[in-house]
Design a protein around this motif. Sequence first.
Motif, PDB file in Angstrom:
ATOM      1  N   VAL A 211       0.851  -1.187   0.000  1.00  0.00           N
ATOM      2  CA  VAL A 211       0.000   0.000   0.000  1.00  0.00           C
ATOM      3  C   VAL A 211       0.886   1.237   0.000  1.00  0.00           C
ATOM      4  N   THR A 212       0.515   2.238  -0.769  1.00  0.00           N
ATOM      5  CA  THR A 212       1.154   3.548  -0.699  1.00  0.00           C
ATOM      6  C   THR A 212       0.145   4.530  -0.131  1.00  0.00           C
ATOM      7  N   VAL A 213       0.538   5.225   0.920  1.00  0.00           N
ATOM      8  CA  VAL A 213      -0.325   6.200   1.595  1.00  0.00           C
ATOM      9  C   VAL A 213       0.271   7.576   1.374  1.00  0.00           C
ATOM     10  N   THR A 214      -0.538   8.491   0.830  1.00  0.00           N
ATOM     11  CA  THR A 214      -0.062   9.819   0.477  1.00  0.00           C
ATOM     12  C   THR A 214      -0.888  10.888   1.185  1.00  0.00           C
ATOM     13  N   GLY A 215      -0.205  11.899   1.683  1.00  0.00           N
ATOM     14  CA  GLY A 215      -0.920  13.007   2.318  1.00  0.00           C
ATOM     15  C   GLY A 215       0.046  14.011   2.891  1.00  0.00           C
ATOM     16  N   GLY A 216      -0.478  15.085   3.440  1.00  0.00           N
ATOM     17  CA  GLY A 216       0.346  16.069   4.102  1.00  0.00           C
ATOM     18  C   GLY A 216       0.965  15.504   5.367  1.00  0.00           C
TER      19      GLY A 216
ATOM     20  N   THR B 270      -4.762   9.565   0.896  1.00  0.00           N
ATOM     21  CA  THR B 270      -5.137   8.745  -0.251  1.00  0.00           C
ATOM     22  C   THR B 270      -4.268   7.497  -0.277  1.00  0.00           C
ATOM     23  N   THR B 271      -4.807   6.422  -0.816  1.00  0.00           N
ATOM     24  CA  THR B 271      -4.069   5.157  -0.849  1.00  0.00           C
ATOM     25  C   THR B 271      -4.061   4.575  -2.251  1.00  0.00           C
ATOM     26  N   GLU B 272      -3.009   3.844  -2.554  1.00  0.00           N
ATOM     27  CA  GLU B 272      -2.902   3.062  -3.781  1.00  0.00           C
ATOM     28  C   GLU B 272      -2.459   1.661  -3.402  1.00  0.00           C
ATOM     29  N   GLY B 273      -3.051   0.662  -4.047  1.00  0.00           N
ATOM     30  CA  GLY B 273      -2.644  -0.714  -3.809  1.00  0.00           C
ATOM     31  C   GLY B 273      -3.412  -1.416  -2.719  1.00  0.00           C
ATOM     32  N   GLY B 274      -4.374  -0.727  -2.124  1.00  0.00           N
ATOM     33  CA  GLY B 274      -5.156  -1.350  -1.066  1.00  0.00           C
ATOM     34  C   GLY B 274      -5.752  -0.323  -0.140  1.00  0.00           C
ATOM     35  N   ALA B 275      -6.485  -0.808   0.840  1.00  0.00           N
ATOM     36  CA  ALA B 275      -7.119   0.077   1.812  1.00  0.00           C
ATOM     37  C   ALA B 275      -6.083   0.613   2.796  1.00  0.00           C
ATOM     38  N   LEU B 276      -6.454   1.681   3.467  1.00  0.00           N
ATOM     39  CA  LEU B 276      -5.583   2.234   4.504  1.00  0.00           C
ATOM     40  C   LEU B 276      -5.388   1.185   5.591  1.00  0.00           C
ATOM     41  N   PRO B 277      -4.139   0.833   5.903  1.00  0.00           N
ATOM     42  CA  PRO B 277      -3.909  -0.209   6.906  1.00  0.00           C
ATOM     43  C   PRO B 277      -4.445   0.191   8.288  1.00  0.00           C
ATOM     44  N   ALA B 278      -4.906  -0.793   9.027  1.00  0.00           N
ATOM     45  CA  ALA B 278      -5.261  -0.580  10.424  1.00  0.00           C
ATOM     46  C   ALA B 278      -3.985  -0.670  11.256  1.00  0.00           C
ATOM     47  N   LEU B 279      -3.751   0.327  12.087  1.00  0.00           N
ATOM     48  CA  LEU B 279      -2.532   0.343  12.900  1.00  0.00           C
ATOM     49  C   LEU B 279      -2.856  -0.102  14.323  1.00  0.00           C
ATOM     50  N   PRO B 280      -1.957  -0.859  14.944  1.00  0.00           N
ATOM     51  CA  PRO B 280      -2.165  -1.231  16.344  1.00  0.00           C
ATOM     52  C   PRO B 280      -2.023  -0.011  17.229  1.00  0.00           C
ATOM     53  N   PRO B 281      -2.620  -0.016  18.418  1.00  0.00           N
ATOM     54  CA  PRO B 281      -2.495   1.133  19.310  1.00  0.00           C
ATOM     55  C   PRO B 281      -1.056   1.330  19.751  1.00  0.00           C
TER      56      PRO B 281
END
Length: 228
Positions: free
Chosen positions: A193-198, A216-227
């Motif tokens: 996944v590629t995540v793009t933003g400010g 914005t994401t390419e290649g998949g959904a925004l990953p869920a991050l652990p706390p």
Amino acid sequence: MTDHVRDLASVREATDRLLTAAGKLDNATVTQQSRLPGWTRGHVLAHLARNADALVNVLEGRPMYVSAEARDADIERDAPRGLDAHLADVRESADRFQDTGAAPADWSRTVELRNGVTDSASRLPFRRWVEVELHHVDLGIGYELEDLPEEFVEREIDFLAQRFAGRPDVPPTRLTDGTRAWSTGGTAAEPAVTVTGGRADLLGWLAGRRDGSALTTEGGALPALPPL
């Protein structure tokens, strides 16, 4: 190499900003909800004070907290205090941290924090800087992620990207603001996944302060991050 002296100066500046802003509250507004679920602004200020003392413990070779239960109990005990008591406690505990940081020490040594986490002593001032800056935002009193110092934002994105690197529960991810890229997540050769933003939005998502809807994401959904 981490410059702990420079970071201590940055911590002092960030603490002064926070105290100036929090000084405009009153006894009523300090009891109101912060941006952290279940915590009032008093909880945030109490945590900041106790965290400073906890890092003094680490620097002086003691356990960071007696126990997780004692840490939580101290915050609950102090949260209901009036504004003046909170401001004095944050200021005095910050001074104790600065005084300890100014003492001669082997800053290359490894120290232990909570939950078995270890780090170089030289990184503790930056860790404290993180606490002060992000919790200033958490107070919800007009200081936003966009107001954070540029150097801090870049270093904290670096820090959090490293923290999630190699995690099997986070897909291989490339982060970019359009000018610089960071890698995090699993260890596959190519990012899923590629995540793009400010940078403010990237930091907010990594630090659990924003939901990532501005990214914005390419290649998949925004990953869920652990706390954190």
